[in-house]
Design a protein around this motif. Sequence first.
Motif, PDB file in Angstrom:
ATOM      1  N   ASP A  85       0.700 121.028   6.138  1.00 35.04           N
ATOM      2  CA  ASP A  85      -0.439 120.499   4.865  1.00 35.04           C
ATOM      3  C   ASP A  85      -1.118 121.389   4.588  1.00 35.04           C
ATOM      4  O   ASP A  85      -1.958 121.413   3.950  1.00 35.04           O
ATOM      5  CB  ASP A  85      -1.991 121.005   6.536  1.00 35.04           C
ATOM      6  CG  ASP A  85      -1.921 121.748   7.580  1.00 35.04           C
ATOM      7  OD1 ASP A  85      -1.215 123.057   7.365  1.00 35.04           O
ATOM      8  OD2 ASP A  85      -2.862 121.831   8.186  1.00 35.04           O
ATOM      9  N   GLU A  86      -0.755 122.965   3.913  1.00 33.77           N
ATOM     10  CA  GLU A  86      -0.836 123.647   3.525  1.00 33.77           C
ATOM     11  C   GLU A  86       0.196 124.074   2.595  1.00 33.77           C
ATOM     12  O   GLU A  86       0.048 124.819   0.974  1.00 33.77           O
ATOM     13  CB  GLU A  86      -1.457 125.409   3.983  1.00 33.77           C
ATOM     14  CG  GLU A  86      -2.261 124.972   4.317  1.00 33.77           C
ATOM     15  CD  GLU A  86      -2.795 126.627   4.711  1.00 33.77           C
ATOM     16  OE1 GLU A  86      -2.840 127.869   4.810  1.00 33.77           O
ATOM     17  OE2 GLU A  86      -3.610 126.976   6.427  1.00 33.77           O
ATOM     18  N   ARG A  87       1.550 122.876   2.495  1.00 39.29           N
ATOM     19  CA  ARG A  87       2.499 123.169   1.829  1.00 39.29           C
ATOM     20  C   ARG A  87       3.396 124.650   1.654  1.00 39.29           C
ATOM     21  O   ARG A  87       2.941 124.888  -0.178  1.00 39.29           O
ATOM     22  CB  ARG A  87       2.204 122.144   0.811  1.00 39.29           C
ATOM     23  CG  ARG A  87       2.475 120.864   0.978  1.00 39.29           C
ATOM     24  CD  ARG A  87       2.926 119.943  -0.515  1.00 39.29           C
ATOM     25  NE  ARG A  87       2.671 118.960  -0.180  1.00 39.29           N
ATOM     26  CZ  ARG A  87       2.852 117.854  -0.679  1.00 39.29           C
ATOM     27  NH1 ARG A  87       3.308 117.469  -2.075  1.00 39.29           N
ATOM     28  NH2 ARG A  87       3.043 116.361  -0.297  1.00 39.29           N
ATOM     29  N   ARG A  88       3.520 125.054   2.324  1.00 37.95           N
ATOM     30  CA  ARG A  88       3.852 126.317   2.107  1.00 37.95           C
ATOM     31  C   ARG A  88       4.868 126.447   3.737  1.00 37.95           C
ATOM     32  O   ARG A  88       4.918 126.138   4.440  1.00 37.95           O
ATOM     33  CB  ARG A  88       3.057 127.397   1.739  1.00 37.95           C
ATOM     34  CG  ARG A  88       2.105 127.931   2.956  1.00 37.95           C
ATOM     35  CD  ARG A  88       0.946 128.594   2.981  1.00 37.95           C
ATOM     36  NE  ARG A  88       0.060 129.027   4.139  1.00 37.95           N
ATOM     37  CZ  ARG A  88       0.013 129.840   4.913  1.00 37.95           C
ATOM     38  NH1 ARG A  88       1.694 130.536   5.171  1.00 37.95           N
ATOM     39  NH2 ARG A  88      -0.314 129.949   6.760  1.00 37.95           N
ATOM     40  N   ILE A  89       6.267 127.611   3.445  1.00 42.81           N
ATOM     41  CA  ILE A  89       6.950 128.458   4.064  1.00 42.81           C
ATOM     42  C   ILE A  89       6.347 129.933   4.397  1.00 42.81           C
ATOM     43  O   ILE A  89       6.237 130.321   3.408  1.00 42.81           O
ATOM     44  CB  ILE A  89       8.583 127.726   3.803  1.00 42.81           C
ATOM     45  CG1 ILE A  89       8.368 129.135   2.830  1.00 42.81           C
ATOM     46  CG2 ILE A  89       8.511 126.812   3.729  1.00 42.81           C
ATOM     47  CD1 ILE A  89      10.382 128.922   2.428  1.00 42.81           C
TER      48      ILE A  89
END
Length: 402
Positions: A85-89
Motif C-alpha cells: 500500500d506504500e509501494r516500497r520494499i
Amino acid sequence: MMNIVVVGGGHAAAQLSASLAEHALPAKVTLVTEEAHLPYHRPPLSKAYLKDAEPAAAWLRSADFYAGAGAQWRLSSRVVRIVRDERRIELAGAESLPYDRLVLATGARARSLPGLQEGLGNVHTLRNLDDAARLRHRLSAAESVLVIGGGFIGLEIAATAAQLGKRVVVLEAAARLLSRSASPEVSDYLLASHRAAGVDIRLNTAIEAFDVQGGQLVAVRTAQGAVPADLVVVGIGAVPNDELARQAGLLCDNGIVVDAHMATSDPAILAIGDCTAFPFAPLGRRIRLESVQNANDQARCAALALAGTAEAYSALPWFWSEQGALRIQIAGVPEAHHERIVRGDPGQGRFSVLHFRDDTLSCVESVNVPADHMAARKLIAEACRVPRDKAVDASIPLKSLA
Ligand SMILES: Cc1cc2nc3c(=O)[nH]c(=O)nc-3n(C[C@H](O)[C@H](O)[C@H](O)COP(=O)(O)OP(=O)(O)OC[C@H]3O[C@@H](n4cnc5c(N)ncnc54)[C@H](O)[C@@H]3O)c2cc1C
C-alpha cells in the motif's frame, strides 16, 4: 521517470535489465540481490566449475554493461518485505526503497532433505556460486560422493564427480531417474550410461534414517542397508522463493501466480523466472519451470509489458543438461499420456524421443542429437503436422518435415 525495482540477481534479472535498455524506457532501474556477485551463468556450477583447473564465474553481463544501461545494482542486500500500500520494499537493516513497478525475480532454492538437521559439515546443496565454491573445495579431498536424488542436478554432479575419479553412489527414491521431467526411454538410457561410467545408481531406495557423528553425516540408512557417506550432495529439487509475495498477500500456488504478461495479482508487481507459476496454453493449466530459457523469455515479456507494448507469453519451453559426455536437450513439456516414438538408436548413444499430441509434436527429448533439438523447436513452435513414419526414420532430417 518510472521507478522500477527488481528483486533478484539471476538470469531473469540480468535479462530484464538488458531488455529494458533495448526498449530505451525512460526509467530508473534498481536491482537488489542478496548475492555478493553480479549475475553469472548458473548451469556451469554443476559441470565445468566443479572440475576445471581454474574455475571462474561466467558473468552474464559486465559491470560496464549495467552502468551503460543506467541500471544500478545493490549487491549483498536481502529484501525482507513488500509494503504494497506504500509501494516500497524493505531491505534487511531497515532501509526501504520506493517503487512504481516492482519485479520479483527471486528464483528458487534447493529443497532440503526432510528429517536431516541443518549445518552438517559434509552435506551440500548447490544453487549459487558460493555453494559451488564450497562443494568444489570439499570435492577435491573426498574419495567418495553420495548424491541423494536422481534429478538433473544430482546426475550432473554425479557425472562430474565420476569424471574426477570419485566413487559415486546415487540414491533415488523413485523407480526411475528423472521421473518427473523425462520419459522412461530417456531415464532408462541415462541409468545404463551412468552405470557404465561407474556410477552406482540405486533406484527405489528411500532413506529411513541418518547417522550423524561429530557434525557430519556418516551414513544414511535405507531398507537395503546402510550407505556410508563421505561427501553428501542433496539434489532433490528446488522450491520457489515466493515467501515475499506470500507475505504481501499476492496469489501463490507453487510459485508466484502471474498472467500471460507476467503481472501478479497486484498489477504494480510483476514476477519472472523460476519463481513464477504461469499459464501454459498447450496444457491448459499453470506450470512452473526451472530453466534459463524461461527466465530469459519471461524477462523479455516483462520488459515489453513495462514498456507498454505487452505481448502474451507464448515462448516454447526448452532446456538442456550435460551429464559427462551426454547432452540432453528437451523442447516442449513432456506429458505422460502423449504417444511416444523413438527416433535413432539408443544403442549408438544418439536418439530422440518424439512425443505426439494427435498429429503434432508436443515435446522432443534428444540425447546427443542437437540437430533434432533445433528442428524440434521449430516444428513444435509452428505446430507443424509431422508424419510419424518419416519422423521415426533417423536418415530423414527432422528439419525437412517442417
Ligand atoms: C547448479 C545448477 C545447474 C543448472 N543447470 C541448468 C541447465 O543446464 N540448463 C538450464 O536451462 N537450467 C539450468 N539450471 C536452472 C537455471 O539456472 C535457472 O532456471 C535460472 O537460474 C533461473 O533464473 P532466475 O533468475 O529465475 O532465478 P535465479 O537464477 O535463481 O536467481 C534468483 C536470484 O534472486 C536472489 N534472491 C532471492 N530472494 C531474494 C531476496 N529476498 N532478496 C534479494 N535477492 C533475492 C537469489 O539470491 C538469486 O540471485 C541450473 C540451476 C542450477 C542451480
